[in-house]
Enzyme design. Sequence first.
Site: not given
Ligand code: PGA
Length: 255
Positions: A10-11, A98, A164, A170, A231-232
């Site tokens: 997930n960019w 989010e 998640e 994050g 994500g990151g």
């Molecule tokens: P993260 O994000 O790996 O940066 O914690 C995961 C996501 O929100 O899909």
Amino acid sequence: MSRKPLCAGNWKMNLARAEATALCRALRAGIGHPLGVDIVVFPSATLLQTVGAELANSPFAWGGQDVHPEARGAFTGDVAAFQLKDLGCGWVLCGHSERRRDHSEDDFQIGRKMIAAERESLRPILCVGETAEERERGDTFSVLTRQVRGALAAGARQFEIAYEPVWAIGTGAAATPEMAQDAHAFLRGELEQSCGSEVAERTRLLYGGSVKMELALPLIAQKDIDGFLVGGASLDSEQFLTIIAASARSLRDGG
Ligand code: PGA
């Protein structure tokens, strides 16, 4: 039943076209032969055309970070399922925390997005997970039940789920493999009750929230963890490729 591992990146709201091109090229160069893992990246809508051109005829698929529940029409700023399909997408994220937080998406609306995706043969990944306060109150399972039942009430049947926990996204504080497995086992049971054993057995349950390459192996070793939503770390080709390789090594049931 064996489930093919699924690794998703997930960019979020990152990268300009030149950066996305460089990341796609690094991923393509590093992936080697097909690994028995499904891989998908979720760039911003503005990058989908570039990413599609870079990743065509590779082991990587791509998808949208969101979709509107209606087929088309007067919805300024939104993206329809047919438009994602037109850009070669095979996948779409539905109900990322989010979007629940920043756009007040509710469970039923998220379910309608899943149906809109299915109508265009896009595979939705339903994102669920509790906040830190909900976990502290002991409400994790009731939150997961509400999110899954609320979204599936609209009738979606062809989907995957990403667990998640909001407190892990994050933050650098991933769930332990045991915590994640507990939630995944609960989700599989919940799916069995709501959709029957066939759906419960075939649906892939991804873990997401601060996944880094060194955490991938112990997490994927858990019985009900079938892959990752990253994500990151998915913006770093070495990290993402290592997480994909770890998922491939886990191929279970001798698959
Ligand atoms: P993260 O994000 O790996 O940066 O914690 C995961 C996501 O929100 O899909």
